[in-house]
Write an enzyme that holds these catalytic residues in place. Structure first.
Site, PDB file in Angstrom:
ATOM      1  CD  GLU B  70      11.207 -11.969 -13.809  1.00 29.29           C
ATOM      2  OE1 GLU B  70      12.276 -11.339 -13.746  1.00 29.29           O
ATOM      3  OE2 GLU B  70      10.832 -12.790 -12.958  1.00 29.29           O
ATOM      4  CG  ASP B 138       7.841   0.063  -1.799  1.00 27.24           C
ATOM      5  OD1 ASP B 138       7.883  -1.175  -1.716  1.00 27.24           O
ATOM      6  OD2 ASP B 138       6.940   0.739  -1.261  1.00 27.24           O
ATOM      7  CB  ILE B 139       7.285   5.758   0.132  1.00 25.23           C
ATOM      8  CG1 ILE B 139       8.364   6.326  -0.793  1.00 25.23           C
ATOM      9  CG2 ILE B 139       7.381   6.430   1.491  1.00 25.23           C
ATOM     10  CD1 ILE B 139       8.186   7.793  -1.099  1.00 25.23           C
ATOM     11  CG  ASP B 140       5.197   0.091   3.717  1.00 21.10           C
ATOM     12  OD1 ASP B 140       4.323   0.445   4.507  1.00 21.10           O
ATOM     13  OD2 ASP B 140       5.328  -1.078   3.314  1.00 21.10           O
ATOM     14  CB  CYS B 150      -3.608   8.669  13.884  1.00 23.02           C
ATOM     15  SG  CYS B 150      -2.473   8.778  12.498  1.00 23.02           S
ATOM     16  CB  CYS B 160      -0.759   9.032   9.377  1.00 20.90           C
ATOM     17  SG  CYS B 160      -1.846   7.631   9.090  1.00 20.90           S
ATOM     18  CB  SER B 189       1.323   0.406  -2.574  1.00 16.80           C
ATOM     19  OG  SER B 189       0.838   0.532  -1.251  1.00 16.80           O
ATOM     20  NE  ARG B 191      -1.604  -3.914   3.606  1.00 12.85           N
ATOM     21  CZ  ARG B 191      -1.249  -4.963   4.358  1.00 12.85           C
ATOM     22  NH1 ARG B 191      -2.109  -5.481   5.194  1.00 12.85           N
ATOM     23  NH2 ARG B 191      -0.062  -5.497   4.264  1.00 12.85           N
ATOM     24  NE  ARG B 192       2.471  -1.886   4.616  1.00 16.02           N
ATOM     25  CZ  ARG B 192       2.796  -2.954   5.328  1.00 16.02           C
ATOM     26  NH1 ARG B 192       2.124  -3.238   6.412  1.00 16.02           N
ATOM     27  NH2 ARG B 192       3.780  -3.717   4.958  1.00 16.02           N
ATOM     28  CG  HIS B 195       4.802   0.865  -5.507  1.00 17.72           C
ATOM     29  ND1 HIS B 195       4.173  -0.281  -5.914  1.00 17.72           N
ATOM     30  CD2 HIS B 195       5.161   0.654  -4.219  1.00 17.72           C
ATOM     31  CE1 HIS B 195       4.151  -1.156  -4.920  1.00 17.72           C
ATOM     32  NE2 HIS B 195       4.738  -0.609  -3.888  1.00 17.72           N
ATOM     33  CG  LEU B 354       7.356  -1.897  -7.651  1.00 17.67           C
ATOM     34  CD1 LEU B 354       7.679  -2.124  -6.180  1.00 17.67           C
ATOM     35  CD2 LEU B 354       7.835  -0.520  -8.083  1.00 17.67           C
TER      36      LEU B 354
END
Lengths: 452, 452
Positions: B70, B138-140, B150, B160, B189, B191-192, B195, B354
């Protein structure tokens, strides 16, 4: 009938006793119709007792004792053969009862696995080894040489759990980590390159995993058979018994709001203050404060509101309005509306989701930024006390509630809170947030003669 | 995501007329994307990856495999379409080029082609169900907002970002050493966050329960603003996984980088957060007293954070401390600031969608490029190529026809090359071997079966 029945221990034979069945096939026994029902009800009492124990967060040692007591009270028989028969028959009857939906299967699987786990642990280690070979688990014991090379790490793992690596435990099994998910989950084994080093006393986990997987598959097959042939064939005999057994023990699921029909948006603020249990009050306050809730919170609160009687259109309006300061109307329609409609069974596979019971809510693990779960379990003591005071509890009542919390009786704590808030007793105890709501409204209505 | 950013409204940029200066204004829109998907997005590589060796060249290949995967597209105007599937690289490529999705998500491989799912949904035997799916994480960085001063929310800077770097190191090492996985892809990912895609056959075939077990194994940071203690490390020693993570990654990073860069002990507001984690009130007060007295005087040239941390460690780790709970306090503090905070829900279920690598992030314009875990210290999110930058590089490249691939003319070339050599090629080699072995085993089996 494939019951694993080891030879009896007697002073002359010196062999092990074990009467722990694996329920591999239905017994070709004749069962009287009353026994069919009564055996099942006795077993159901055991399973329900286990369910309550888990809900209260009992530790493994406490659960073990609970299982022993429940079994003794409900399933014992002076003649071992009779006991085994009842064990097997009752299991298979309950398979029929609990195979019919995903949720029922999950519950039954969970309770039967817990029951099996504790019964297995109570067996002697020789009996356990015998049962393991019966299950044909092809796991090799770790060689001495390999043991020496990983001994330090194994010792570390043992000490991290407050145990010691005794010489007697030098028997370890090396198994693929996939086979022992609960040991991996709790970091109770040393894993290296995909293999877990399982101590003899943890071998339970291996067997239980096999048991669980077997029963899980069997339940699906039973469901197919039930739907295709049995239910129709037995519609005058067994089917009514089976269907009654299920509903009599699970209680109402609050998927159809009953007495109060509808609650509209303008009522929510008011009833939240008077009739929401703490878990939902917290979520409600948070959504008003943050203008947002993460997924877990939206599900828990959203389904609760549905059970309370909030119609879909009102629900959409409610969430939209609350999120408005942070989420534009267009974005809301695109990102959140679908899920709300999904909860009401208007999208996708059209399942009409049922509001979560206390058992489910207590068992979740809220993560960073989450506000769902059961405050009696998941809040720090300080935060919980503050929340109870905000609900209007006296300091005496707060102490009583905290006492229950310290003993991990989360639902009893909620029941005490209910009693303190409403000034009336709640004998049945709280099992479901929607039950709290309905009982609360009843009390208030009888006091004021109107919905508060 | 508790703090959604308002839309930046960058959608009205117009692309440069060919022939004018090469400069391409910053932005993210369908016109840019069309060129990106036309010339830069590595369709063939994605197809090869998702085929896992089932290219039809070996008799053991499963020709239906790719078609059962999928994909979901998020189109302009936030239109979201699920259950997209394709039977060849051409279909995939054409659909992407035609629809120009703003985001592409990858889902599981199902038992049947998702396009035919409705034909199967009726039977109620779960015949339309996920059968394979990479193990994903997934780590954000917005989950670390309480330990970085900061930036907040979606912002990231070089102060950071290292929190992500150490998360990669801890998880990557464990996936390889503990779980024995080899084919691991880390992706920015956009932006911030990051994955992680674990693509070994063993990983793809994990059940939901096994995925949950692995997620729980990694689950050390528990809690949110409602609970008090987020990290609890009971036991006399740490589990080898935690001990290794601490000594090899977390301790060093905390003491040398995070502590001084984020000034964790420099002011009362910040050091109180750490003092709160010390279960012994008298120890906490002693430190508080020392630090309050010391506010203006500085005894040495050393960074005040480091000085105070040494004081804290020497009190807590002195032999005099017998109180339980104090034993691991230093580690608990370090863990609570630095240990990876994973989104548990992403990893637990096979059907979680994802974002695909090499997508472009709509809010930043940056490409989701792979990160080399062996060199993750060098990764700088602020210099990741953006969509407009890449188009500009294409323009500058002129009319060279000799380059086989357009991306080699741009900064993207490096990423695609890395993707191929470090990840795709070893993976495909391993897949081929697996297909061959499995095929040969089946042949052998049927030969055995034929023998009368």
């Amino acid at each position: 009938m494939e019951v694993f029945q080891s030879h009896r221990k007697s002073s002359s034979n010196n062999v092990i006793v074990s009467i722990l069945p694996f329920y591999r096939s239905a017994p070709p026994l004749e069962v009287r119709l009353e026994d069919f029902e009564f055996f099942a009800m006795d077993r159901l009492r055991v399973l329900k007792g286990i369910s309550d124990g888990l809900c209260r967060g009992k530790k493994p040692e406490e659960m073990e004792k609970l299982v022993v007591d429940l079994w003794k009270a409900n399933m014992r028989h002076p003649q071992a053969v009779e006991e085994v028969n009842k064990d097997i028959i009752s299991h298979f009857v309950l398979r029929l009862v609990y195979c019919r939906t995903e949720e029922l299967r999950k519950w039954f699987l969970s309770m039967e696995t817990t029951l099996f786990r504790h019964r297995f642990r109570l067996e002697s280690s020789e009996a356990q080894r015998a049962l393991m070979s019966e299950f044909k688990l092809p796991y090799k014991a770790v060689s001495n040489a390999e043991f020496e090379s990983v001994k330090d790490k194994l010792g570390q793992v043992a000490r991290s759990m407050g145990q010691n690596l005794a010489a007697a435990d030098a028997i370890f099994y090396k198994v693929p980590f996939e086979e022992v998910p609960d040991l991996v989950s709790g970091r109770r084994v040393f894993i290296h390159k995909g293999h877990a080093y399982v101590a003899m006393n943890q071998v339970v986990s291996l067997v239980v995993t096999q048991f669980r997987s077997y029963i899980s598959k069997a339940l699906i097959l039973t469901n197919r058979k039930w739907t295709s042939t049995i239910r129709e064939q037995e519609k005058d005999r067994l089917t009514p018994i089976v269907e009654a057994l299920c509903t009599s023990y699970l209680g109402p699921d609050y998927s159809q709001p009953q007495e109060f029909g509808e609650i509209s948006i303008k009522d929510i603020d008011q009833v939240a203050k008077t009739s929401f249990p703490l878990c939902m009050r917290h979520l409600f306050e948070k959504v008003k404060e943050d203008h947002h809730l993460k997924h877990g919170g939206r599900m828990q609160l959203g389904l609760f509101l549905k059970g309370v009687g909030l119609k879909l259109d009102d629900a959409l309006a409610f969430w939209k309005a609350e999120f408005a300061p942070k989420v534009s109307a267009e974005r809301f329609d695109k990102e959140y509306a679908y899920n709300i409609r999904h909860n009401y069974g208007r999208e996708g596979k059209r399942t009409d989701y049922t509001p979560y019971s206390c058992q489910k809510i207590i068992s979740v693990t809220p993560g960073i930024g989450d506000h769902h779960g059961c405050p009696y379990r998941h809040f720090s003591e300080e935060n919980l006390r503050a929340a109870l005071v905000r609900m209007g509890l006296s300091s005496r009542a707060v102490e009583d509630v905290m006492d229950k919390v310290h003993n991990r009786h989360y639902q009893l704590a909620c029941t005490l809170t209910f009693e303190a808030v409403h000034g009336s007793s709640c004998d049945a105890g709280i099992n479901h947030p929607n039950q709290y709501f309905i009982d609360s409204q009843r009390v208030l209505q009888s006091k004021n003669g109107s919905v508060a | 995501m508790t703090k959604e950013e308002a839309d930046n409204g960058r959608d009205d940029m117009v692309i440069d007329v060919p022939g004018q200066a090469n400069a391409v204004p910053d932005g993210f829109n369908a016109n840019y994307l069309r060129i990106y998907y036309g010339k830069l997005f590595p369709h063939a590589d994605m197809f090869k990856w998702m085929s896992y060796g089932n290219d039809g060249k070996h008799p053991g290949c499963d020709k239906s495999y790719f078609g059962r995967r999928e994909f979901s597209f998020t189109l302009e105007n936030d239109i979201y379409i699920r259950f997209q599937s394709f039977n060849s690289v051409t279909e995939l490529e054409n659909s992407i080029k035609e629809k120009c999705p703003f985001k592409i998500d990858i889902g599981p491989v199902y038992s049947v082609d998702p396009a035919k799912r409705h034909a199967y949904a009726q039977s109620g035997n779960n015949v339309f169900t996920p059968v394979e799916r990479e193990l994903v994480f997934d780590i954000d960085i917005s989950d670390y907002d309480d330990v970085r001063y900061c930036c907040t929310g979606a912002d990231v800077c070089l102060e950071c970002w290292p929190l992500m770097t150490i998360a990669i190191k801890v998880i990557d090492t464990s996936l390889r050493d503990d779980f024995g996985f080899n084919h691991i892809l880390w992706v920015y990912s956009g932006r911030r966050g990051v994955h992680c895609w674990v693509c070994d056959g063993k990983a793809r075939r994990l059940t939901n329960e096994q995925r949950a077990a692995i997620a729980d194994y990694f689950h050390v940071y528990k809690g949110n603003e409602n609970s008090q203690k987020k990290i609890s490390l009971p036991g006399l020693v740490l589990h080898p996984f935690l001990a290794r993570s601490y000594t090899e990654v977390l301790k060093g990073f905390f003491e040398a980088k995070l502590l001084p860069n984020q000034n964790l002990l420099a002011s009362e507001e910040r050091y109180e957060k750490i003092l709160e984690m010390i279960p012994d009130a008298s120890v906490a007060s002693e430190l508080r007293r020392r630090w309050q007295e010391n506010k203006r005087a500085s005894m040495s040239k050393d960074d005040i954070n480091i000085v105070r941390w040494e004081q804290l460690k020497s009190i807590l780790q002195s032999g005099k401390q017998k109180m339980q709970g104090l034993r691991r306090c230093v580690e608990e503090i370090v863990f609570s600031y630095t240990y990876p905070r994973l989104d548990m829900e992403v990893s637990r279920h096979m059907n979680h969608l994802l974002k695909a690598p090499f997508c472009v992030h709509p809010k930043t314009g940056r490409v989701c490029v792979p990160i080399d875990p062996n060199n993750c210290d060098e990764f700088d999110p602020t210099t990741v190529p953006t969509l407009s930058q890449l188009l500009e590089e294409l323009n500058r490249g002129g009319l060279r026809q000799d380059a086989e691939n357009e991306w080699d003319r741009t900064s993207l070339g490096e990423s695609v090359a890395f993707f191929r050599t470090s990840f795709l090629q070893p993976l495909l080699k391993s897949c081929k071997e697996e297909i061959e072995n499995s095929y040969n085993a089946k042949l052998q089996q049927s030969k055995n079966d034929l023998s009368w």
